[in-house]
Write an enzyme that holds these catalytic residues in place. Structure first.
Site, short mmCIF file in Angstrom:
data_model
loop_
_atom_site.label_atom_id
_atom_site.label_comp_id
_atom_site.label_asym_id
_atom_site.label_seq_id
_atom_site.Cartn_x
_atom_site.Cartn_y
_atom_site.Cartn_z
N SER A 1 -64.87 11.35 9.28
CA SER A 1 -63.73 12.27 9.41
C SER A 1 -62.72 11.81 10.46
O SER A 1 -61.53 12.11 10.36
CB SER A 1 -64.23 13.67 9.77
OG SER A 1 -65.01 13.65 10.95
N GLY B 1 -67.76 13.74 7.13
CA GLY B 1 -69.19 14.02 7.06
C GLY B 1 -70.06 12.83 6.75
O GLY B 1 -71.29 12.93 6.73
N ASN C 1 -71.56 10.69 12.82
CA ASN C 1 -72.36 11.72 12.16
C ASN C 1 -73.85 11.44 12.25
O ASN C 1 -74.65 12.39 12.30
CB ASN C 1 -71.91 11.88 10.70
CG ASN C 1 -70.56 12.56 10.60
OD1 ASN C 1 -70.31 13.57 11.24
ND2 ASN C 1 -69.66 11.99 9.81
N ASP D 1 -61.65 22.86 16.85
CA ASP D 1 -63.09 22.64 16.94
C ASP D 1 -63.47 21.84 18.18
O ASP D 1 -64.66 21.70 18.51
CB ASP D 1 -63.63 21.95 15.68
CG ASP D 1 -63.02 20.57 15.43
OD1 ASP D 1 -62.39 20.00 16.35
OD2 ASP D 1 -63.16 20.07 14.30
N HIS E 1 -62.42 16.97 16.61
CA HIS E 1 -61.56 16.08 15.84
C HIS E 1 -60.17 15.98 16.47
O HIS E 1 -59.63 16.99 16.93
CB HIS E 1 -61.44 16.58 14.40
CG HIS E 1 -62.71 16.52 13.64
ND1 HIS E 1 -63.60 17.58 13.58
CD2 HIS E 1 -63.28 15.52 12.92
CE1 HIS E 1 -64.65 17.24 12.84
NE2 HIS E 1 -64.47 16.00 12.43
#
Length: 210
Positions: free
Chosen positions: A38, A75, A103, A184, A187
């Site tokens: 991502s 992801g 991840n 969040d 990111h």
């Protein structure tokens, strides 16, 4: 006679010169694959704000003829990227930035497995004639000292083994900065990606020119 010789030599070498010029032109054209998750894909960002798009723009402004290919999948783990590598190679890249492992780390997956997957990606890219630059990640402190030591070591180890240029931390200058991340807190936002590109640009430019 001398004049005639020069004319004949020019005629004889013209096809060679044209071919040489064409080869030089082709050699300056870079198809840069950005293989990642991502952070590469541009999570919750418009396409022109994603890392590959902003990097391409910066490289072109620096005078390099580069087309960046966004092969980031949100992801994705190192295993997922390995499984889709053939699809990524179909875009005929000449160079690749491999930015994987975030991840794997966030899920607490084995650093050794991540290293093995990234190693397979690197060797397959190199076998296809693609030049590789490795982009590292750092483990979150809450995963513990042992995990952090093992995870953080995998990128320098691969860079040394395969003689790859290494950019140590993809989120350098951006991680933990609320003004450069989405809500969040993980990111990058558009400005965060711009900061990533700004910090990476000298390393990437030197690699592409090398």
């Amino acid at each position: 006679m001398a004049r005639l010789f020069v004319i004949l030599l020019t005629i004889t070498l013209s096809p060679f010169s044209a071919a040489w010029g064409q080869a030089q032109s082709q050699g300056q054209t870079v198809r840069l694959l950005a293989l990642g998750d991502s952070l590469t894909a541009g999570y919750n960002l418009p396409a022109d704000a994603a890392f590959p798009a902003q990097l391409e723009k910066a490289l072109r402004e620096a005078g390099l003829n580069v087309t960046a290919i966004n092969a980031g999948v949100s992801g994705d783990t190192s295993a997922g990227a390995l499984s889709r590598l053939d699809w990524s190679l179909a875009d005929k890249p000449t160079h690749a930035l491999v930015a994987l492992g975030a991840n794997d780390m966030l899920r607490g997956l084995s650093p050794e497995n991540a290293q093995a997957n990234i190693e397979k990606i690197v060797t397959r890219l190199q076998s296809a004639g693609v030049k590789v630059m490795l982009v590292g990640m750092l483990a979150a402190p809450n995963l513990g000292e042992d995990y952090g030591r093992r995870f953080n070591a995998l990128y320098p180890a691969l860079a040394e083994k395969y003689k790859l240029p290494l950019y140590p931390f993809f989120l350098d200058g951006v991680a933990t900065r609320r003004d450069l991340t989405l809500d969040d807190g993980m990111h990058p936002n558009r400005a965060g990606v711009a900061e990533m590109v700004k910090r990476m640009l000298p390393s990437v430019t030197a690699w592409l020119k090398g």
